[in-house]
Scaffold this active site. Sequence first.
Site, PDB file in Angstrom:
ATOM      1  N   LYS A   4       6.560  -4.089  -3.854  1.00 26.77           N
ATOM      2  CA  LYS A   4       7.978  -3.733  -3.778  1.00 26.77           C
ATOM      3  C   LYS A   4       8.486  -3.787  -2.343  1.00 26.77           C
ATOM      4  O   LYS A   4       9.595  -4.211  -2.080  1.00 26.77           O
ATOM      5  CB  LYS A   4       8.170  -2.326  -4.359  1.00 26.77           C
ATOM      6  CG  LYS A   4       9.604  -1.859  -4.401  1.00 26.77           C
ATOM      7  CD  LYS A   4      10.405  -2.654  -5.402  1.00 26.77           C
ATOM      8  CE  LYS A   4      11.880  -2.342  -5.348  1.00 26.77           C
ATOM      9  NZ  LYS A   4      12.685  -3.408  -5.973  1.00 26.77           N
ATOM     10  N   TRP A  36      -2.954  -2.599  -1.492  1.00 27.20           N
ATOM     11  CA  TRP A  36      -2.559  -3.967  -1.858  1.00 27.20           C
ATOM     12  C   TRP A  36      -3.298  -4.862  -0.879  1.00 27.20           C
ATOM     13  O   TRP A  36      -3.048  -4.824   0.332  1.00 27.20           O
ATOM     14  CB  TRP A  36      -1.041  -4.101  -1.704  1.00 27.20           C
ATOM     15  CG  TRP A  36      -0.462  -5.381  -2.209  1.00 27.20           C
ATOM     16  CD1 TRP A  36      -0.113  -5.684  -3.490  1.00 27.20           C
ATOM     17  CD2 TRP A  36      -0.124  -6.540  -1.431  1.00 27.20           C
ATOM     18  NE1 TRP A  36       0.404  -6.941  -3.552  1.00 27.20           N
ATOM     19  CE2 TRP A  36       0.411  -7.497  -2.307  1.00 27.20           C
ATOM     20  CE3 TRP A  36      -0.227  -6.862  -0.075  1.00 27.20           C
ATOM     21  CZ2 TRP A  36       0.847  -8.752  -1.894  1.00 27.20           C
ATOM     22  CZ3 TRP A  36       0.203  -8.108   0.345  1.00 27.20           C
ATOM     23  CH2 TRP A  36       0.737  -9.040  -0.566  1.00 27.20           C
ATOM     24  N   HIS A  76      20.523 -36.099  -7.135  1.00 26.65           N
ATOM     25  CA  HIS A  76      19.797 -36.569  -5.951  1.00 26.65           C
ATOM     26  C   HIS A  76      18.296 -36.390  -6.091  1.00 26.65           C
ATOM     27  O   HIS A  76      17.578 -36.346  -5.107  1.00 26.65           O
ATOM     28  CB  HIS A  76      20.337 -35.856  -4.702  1.00 26.65           C
ATOM     29  CG  HIS A  76      21.800 -36.099  -4.512  1.00 26.65           C
ATOM     30  ND1 HIS A  76      22.305 -37.305  -4.063  1.00 26.65           N
ATOM     31  CD2 HIS A  76      22.875 -35.324  -4.787  1.00 26.65           C
ATOM     32  CE1 HIS A  76      23.619 -37.251  -4.040  1.00 26.65           C
ATOM     33  NE2 HIS A  76      23.997 -36.039  -4.477  1.00 26.65           N
ATOM     34  N   CYS A 130       0.826  -1.204   0.000  1.00 25.12           N
ATOM     35  CA  CYS A 130       0.000   0.000   0.000  1.00 25.12           C
ATOM     36  C   CYS A 130       0.864   1.260   0.000  1.00 25.12           C
ATOM     37  O   CYS A 130       1.975   1.264   0.527  1.00 25.12           O
ATOM     38  CB  CYS A 130      -0.871   0.028   1.238  1.00 25.12           C
ATOM     39  SG  CYS A 130      -1.864  -1.443   1.431  1.00 25.12           S
ATOM     40  N   ASN A 189      -1.711   2.034   5.953  1.00 25.20           N
ATOM     41  CA  ASN A 189      -0.822   0.944   5.531  1.00 25.20           C
ATOM     42  C   ASN A 189      -0.552   0.099   6.762  1.00 25.20           C
ATOM     43  O   ASN A 189      -0.340   0.640   7.850  1.00 25.20           O
ATOM     44  CB  ASN A 189       0.519   1.486   5.044  1.00 25.20           C
ATOM     45  CG  ASN A 189       0.428   2.119   3.681  1.00 25.20           C
ATOM     46  OD1 ASN A 189      -0.648   2.191   3.095  1.00 25.20           O
ATOM     47  ND2 ASN A 189       1.556   2.606   3.189  1.00 25.20           N
ATOM     48  N   GLY A 190      -0.490  -1.210   6.590  1.00 20.95           N
ATOM     49  CA  GLY A 190      -0.196  -2.089   7.726  1.00 20.95           C
ATOM     50  C   GLY A 190      -1.374  -2.995   8.010  1.00 20.95           C
ATOM     51  O   GLY A 190      -2.282  -3.131   7.184  1.00 20.95           O
ATOM     52  N   ARG A 201       5.082   0.260  -6.032  1.00 20.92           N
ATOM     53  CA  ARG A 201       5.030  -0.585  -4.833  1.00 20.92           C
ATOM     54  C   ARG A 201       4.093  -1.780  -5.004  1.00 20.92           C
ATOM     55  O   ARG A 201       4.139  -2.711  -4.204  1.00 20.92           O
ATOM     56  CB  ARG A 201       4.552   0.244  -3.638  1.00 20.92           C
ATOM     57  CG  ARG A 201       5.541   1.312  -3.211  1.00 20.92           C
ATOM     58  CD  ARG A 201       4.913   2.287  -2.248  1.00 20.92           C
ATOM     59  NE  ARG A 201       4.671   1.724  -0.942  1.00 20.92           N
ATOM     60  CZ  ARG A 201       5.440   1.918   0.118  1.00 20.92           C
ATOM     61  NH1 ARG A 201       6.501   2.659   0.001  1.00 20.92           N
ATOM     62  NH2 ARG A 201       5.139   1.402   1.283  1.00 20.92           N
ATOM     63  N   GLU A 250       9.142 -14.333 -10.966  1.00 20.25           N
ATOM     64  CA  GLU A 250       8.426 -13.112 -10.569  1.00 20.25           C
ATOM     65  C   GLU A 250       7.807 -12.376 -11.743  1.00 20.25           C
ATOM     66  O   GLU A 250       6.696 -11.877 -11.638  1.00 20.25           O
ATOM     67  CB  GLU A 250       9.400 -12.087  -9.961  1.00 20.25           C
ATOM     68  CG  GLU A 250      10.060 -12.445  -8.739  1.00 20.25           C
ATOM     69  CD  GLU A 250      10.933 -11.302  -8.270  1.00 20.25           C
ATOM     70  OE1 GLU A 250      10.464 -10.510  -7.453  1.00 20.25           O
ATOM     71  OE2 GLU A 250      12.087 -11.199  -8.727  1.00 20.25           O
ATOM     72  N   GLU A 302      18.718 -16.908  -7.611  1.00 21.52           N
ATOM     73  CA  GLU A 302      18.278 -15.557  -7.960  1.00 21.52           C
ATOM     74  C   GLU A 302      17.776 -15.494  -9.410  1.00 21.52           C
ATOM     75  O   GLU A 302      16.757 -14.851  -9.701  1.00 21.52           O
ATOM     76  CB  GLU A 302      19.442 -14.570  -7.724  1.00 21.52           C
ATOM     77  CG  GLU A 302      19.202 -13.138  -8.123  1.00 21.52           C
ATOM     78  CD  GLU A 302      18.034 -12.462  -7.417  1.00 21.52           C
ATOM     79  OE1 GLU A 302      17.452 -13.030  -6.490  1.00 21.52           O
ATOM     80  OE2 GLU A 302      17.679 -11.341  -7.842  1.00 21.52           O
ATOM     81  N   LYS A 319      14.016 -14.383 -10.460  1.00 19.20           N
ATOM     82  CA  LYS A 319      13.723 -13.278 -11.395  1.00 19.20           C
ATOM     83  C   LYS A 319      12.734 -13.751 -12.458  1.00 19.20           C
ATOM     84  O   LYS A 319      11.781 -13.058 -12.789  1.00 19.20           O
ATOM     85  CB  LYS A 319      14.996 -12.768 -12.098  1.00 19.20           C
ATOM     86  CG  LYS A 319      15.944 -11.942 -11.274  1.00 19.20           C
ATOM     87  CD  LYS A 319      15.472 -10.550 -10.935  1.00 19.20           C
ATOM     88  CE  LYS A 319      14.692 -10.509  -9.673  1.00 19.20           C
ATOM     89  NZ  LYS A 319      15.340 -10.411  -8.414  1.00 19.20           N
TER      90      LYS A 319
HETATM   91  C1  F6R Z   1      12.652  -9.993  -5.620  1.00 16.05           C
HETATM   92  C2  F6R Z   1      12.432  -9.025  -4.572  1.00 16.05           C
HETATM   93  C3  F6R Z   1      12.013  -9.527  -3.244  1.00 16.05           C
HETATM   94  C4  F6R Z   1      12.733  -8.735  -2.143  1.00 16.05           C
HETATM   95  C5  F6R Z   1      12.190  -9.151  -0.763  1.00 16.05           C
HETATM   96  C6  F6R Z   1      12.927  -8.443   0.356  1.00 16.05           C
HETATM   97  O1  F6R Z   1      13.023  -9.390  -6.816  1.00 16.05           O
HETATM   98  O2  F6R Z   1      12.585  -7.855  -4.768  1.00 16.05           O
HETATM   99  O3  F6R Z   1      12.233 -10.892  -3.113  1.00 16.05           O
HETATM  100  O4  F6R Z   1      14.092  -8.989  -2.235  1.00 16.05           O
HETATM  101  O5  F6R Z   1      10.834  -8.850  -0.680  1.00 16.05           O
HETATM  102  O6  F6R Z   1      12.794  -7.064   0.253  1.00 16.05           O
HETATM  103  P1  F6R Z   1      13.807  -6.078   0.935  1.00 16.05           P
HETATM  104  O7  F6R Z   1      15.126  -6.294   0.304  1.00 16.05           O
HETATM  105  O8  F6R Z   1      13.252  -4.710   0.668  1.00 16.05           O
HETATM  106  O9  F6R Z   1      13.822  -6.427   2.395  1.00 16.05           O
END
Ligand code: F6R
Length: 614
Positions: free
Chosen positions: A609, A75, A510, A2, A101-102, A27, A494, A487, A491
Amino acid sequence: MCGIVGYIGFREAYPILIKGLHRLEYRGYDSAGVALINKEDRLSVYKAKGRVQDLEEYAKDKDITGTIGIAHTRWATHGEPSNSNAHPHYSQSESLALIHNGIIENYAVLKAQLIQNGYTFQSSTDTEVLVQLIEYIKKLNNCDLFSAVQIALNQVVGAYAIAVIEKGKPEQIIAARKSSPLVIGVGDGEFFIGSDASPIIEYTNKVIYLDDEEIAIIKRNEEPKIVTIANIEKTHEIKQLEMNLSQLERGGYPHFMLKEIYEQPETLKNCMSGRINIEGTNVTLSGIIDHKEKFINARRIIIIACGTSWHAGLIGEYLFEEFCRIPVEVEYASEFRYRNPVIHPDDIVIAISQSGETADSLAAIELARKAGAFVYGVCNVVGSSIPRNTDSGSYTHCGHEIGVASTKAFTAQVTVLTMMALTIAKEKGSIDNDKYIDTIKELQLIPSKIEKALAANEKIKELSKIFTYAQNFIYLGRGYNYPIALEGALKLKEISYIHAEGYPAAEMKHGPIALIDNEMPVVSIATNSAIYEKVVSNIQEIKARKGCVIAIINEGDETMKSMADRYIEIPATIECLDPLLTAIPLQLLAYHIAVNKNRDVDMPRNLAKSVTVE
Ligand code: F6R
């Protein structure tokens, strides 16, 4: 997650609020809304499911005048995305409007009490419970809005950043926070509110960061008055924002994600700047030097993080163990916080977070601090909650990251962890001088090598077309590149919504090797390393089962070229820095596949985000 924006001043609030909502779109959200008080002191709320454009469309023939207003992107947590669940929420008499927010954890109990007192609800949100509670308290105690908010917040369990306005009171916004960020932008007699600085930076770079359990009364031409929920008056220094407006624009790129991938040579230079001397003979992180005894005598390092930051933490484990000879554990913050971990006062806990606001990471930090551990933050967002709740730390300085899929923040985190490991190792005497200097000098070359790695973009774009319709992907890496396999897979998942798994290559035998057939693309990170021959064998095992290998290789590696079905060449570096280069083609591959599939690259479905709820 949010987003909050608010304005009180002399200009029309609506355009500022709408622009602010657009700035917060990165976000992630599913509905948006705005509340305004007009010249006749009427309080109006407009909201719409979907994008900010849907809200603009809905509000275009409504009264959108007024010089005070609050707005929100939601959100969904409690209740599906819908017009009625969108914020702002009115109180029962429609005299208050609130954005939040929260999560209010005890909302069910509070709601039941309010229903008993005759309140009815239009939404399934916890937020509506809060605004009704404030109105109920206000009427019951015949008090002003500030006092009602203060009493209400003492009854609330959970996390909140809120802003409330009141019909007939166009002179003030009441804002408060606990465990969810809130920034007040200070203009010339006018004020802005944001859940982060992005809706504010266009108007002012002077800000006040509220702390937990603080309430601000914000009026035109007056310094905001800040009082805690326990009624203690606070004064806050006005801070200068480091962000600039160009960081919020796409600058000619079709997506923020691509822009941010391309920014990496620059962001890593910024990250190293002032920390490595020009000769490349010394690296110093003041956050470590100021507490060097702690690091020299550390019994253990525990790294806590989530998602991509957790992957950076895994690379940190390899770095700290190799250079500093300190045992390292890497934990998901969400698991660590609930599993009663053993924490010693001589443990160092490193929390890694781009946003500095991740709810699970903040809770894990609180737990570690209570157990007496020294907590070090590695964060990107200056002034965010993690740097303010840790004993020391280093910023990654990679600038505002807007694409939901983290790219430049990840490589900056790995760079900071490398500099941390070198700084500690030097102080501890656990690294020999040649290795120390060679590593620093090679680190300084990484930005130009990333530029070379980026030159493979066109090739990767072509290659991506072949794999756009694959149903599954496997990513393999070993040693320092095992976290990069994780990673790379994250990517792709996502932003393209293709199922992908990362594995340490030798683990294939395995179990996962059963998945291999001619339909399965296998991305293998096969750059030079101490176990290069073993990676060659792993690739042969895949080829023997007709898997289609896309190899990330060092320039001119003819062995790999002849073995792999497809290959992407990148410059060579030393093993511990290889992740900074191998990450690049995997970011680009995920990006192009997602674009080919017409996905919303910068705002993938269901993702946020900054994950400020657990
Ligand atoms: C993936 C991504 C998320 C963040 C995770 C932690 O591309 O961005 O997996 O890495 O939500 O977020 P932060 O780093 O802000 O604590």
